[in-house]
Design a protein around this motif. Structure first.
Motif, short mmCIF file in Angstrom:
data_model
loop_
_atom_site.label_atom_id
_atom_site.label_comp_id
_atom_site.label_asym_id
_atom_site.label_seq_id
_atom_site.Cartn_x
_atom_site.Cartn_y
_atom_site.Cartn_z
N SER A 176 6.10 18.67 -4.95
CA SER A 176 5.99 17.21 -5.02
C SER A 176 6.43 16.57 -3.71
CB SER A 176 6.84 16.67 -6.17
OG SER A 176 6.34 17.11 -7.40
N ILE A 177 7.49 17.07 -3.13
CA ILE A 177 7.99 16.53 -1.87
C ILE A 177 6.98 16.77 -0.75
CG2 ILE A 177 9.75 16.82 -0.08
CD1 ILE A 177 11.77 17.18 -2.40
N PHE A 234 -1.27 3.04 9.23
CA PHE A 234 -0.60 1.86 9.78
C PHE A 234 -0.68 1.85 11.30
CE2 PHE A 234 2.18 1.25 5.84
CZ PHE A 234 1.42 0.19 5.39
N ASP A 235 -0.52 3.02 11.92
CA ASP A 235 -0.64 3.10 13.38
C ASP A 235 -2.04 2.70 13.83
OD1 ASP A 235 1.97 3.89 13.62
OD2 ASP A 235 1.51 6.04 13.86
N LEU A 266 2.71 10.24 2.85
CA LEU A 266 3.45 9.35 3.73
C LEU A 266 2.95 9.48 5.17
CD1 LEU A 266 5.68 7.26 3.83
CD2 LEU A 266 7.32 9.09 4.13
N GLU A 267 2.66 10.70 5.58
CA GLU A 267 2.14 10.93 6.93
C GLU A 267 0.79 10.24 7.10
OE1 GLU A 267 0.73 14.75 9.60
OE2 GLU A 267 2.26 15.05 8.07
N LYS A 268 -0.08 10.34 6.08
CA LYS A 268 -1.38 9.67 6.14
C LYS A 268 -1.20 8.16 6.21
CE LYS A 268 -3.91 13.24 3.64
NZ LYS A 268 -4.60 13.57 2.38
N PRO A 276 0.82 -1.22 0.00
CA PRO A 276 0.00 0.00 0.00
C PRO A 276 0.85 1.27 0.00
CG PRO A 276 -0.81 -1.54 1.63
CD PRO A 276 0.47 -2.08 1.12
N MET A 277 1.97 1.23 0.73
CA MET A 277 2.85 2.39 0.78
C MET A 277 3.43 2.66 -0.61
SD MET A 277 6.29 3.17 3.05
CE MET A 277 5.59 2.46 4.49
N ILE A 278 3.86 1.61 -1.29
CA ILE A 278 4.45 1.76 -2.62
C ILE A 278 3.40 2.29 -3.59
CG2 ILE A 278 5.42 0.47 -4.57
CD1 ILE A 278 6.81 -1.32 -2.49
#
Length: 134
Positions: free
Chosen positions: A56-57, A71-72, A64-66, A5-7
């Motif tokens: 973009s970053i 995941f947490d 990434l934060e979401k 999912p991250m990828i």
């Protein structure tokens, strides 16, 4: 833990970042050096590329934060599920112990009943024997 999912979330942003990181700069018409106009144009192109990279970053960092937050939450949910399973296991073990105790009491009562019934049969036979001997 799956990284798929991250990828999937990060992948769409990699191409724009790479595209912005390697901008096509205005080429100098002179082989040995560029004049002030060409250098100014290259600087502007670099500034635009830097702005695109920054955007973009920032977008990638937000995604990434979401993802980390998701995941947490998933780990907390799994931990809560594990705790619920442990509680259910404790309840089942307590129920099993109660049923075991009840079965032991039932067997003990059945043995006592069997002994009393055998005693009653012996008493009845004795009474019958006495009655037959009279």
């Amino acid at each position: 833990m799956s990284y798929l999912p991250m990828i999937k979330i990060i992948l769409p942003y990699i191409a724009p970042i790479l595209g912005a990181a390697a901008p096509m700069l205005t080429k100098s018409s002179e082989a040995e050096g560029a004049d002030d106009k060409t250098q100014a144009k290259q600087i502007v192109e670099l500034q635009v590329a830097v702005e695109k990279n920054g955007a973009s970053i920032r977008l990638l960092a937000e995604q990434l934060e979401k993802l980390v937050a998701a995941f947490d939450e998933q780990q907390l949910a799994e931990k809560g599920g594990l705790e619920a399973l442990q509680q259910q296991q404790q309840v089942l073990q307590a129920g099993q112990a109660h049923v075991s105790e009840a079965l032991q009491k039932f067997v003990k009562d059945a043995q006592i009943t069997k002994i009393l019934a055998a005693g009653a049969v012996i008493a009845a036979m004795a009474a019958l024997a006495v009655a037959l001997l009279k």
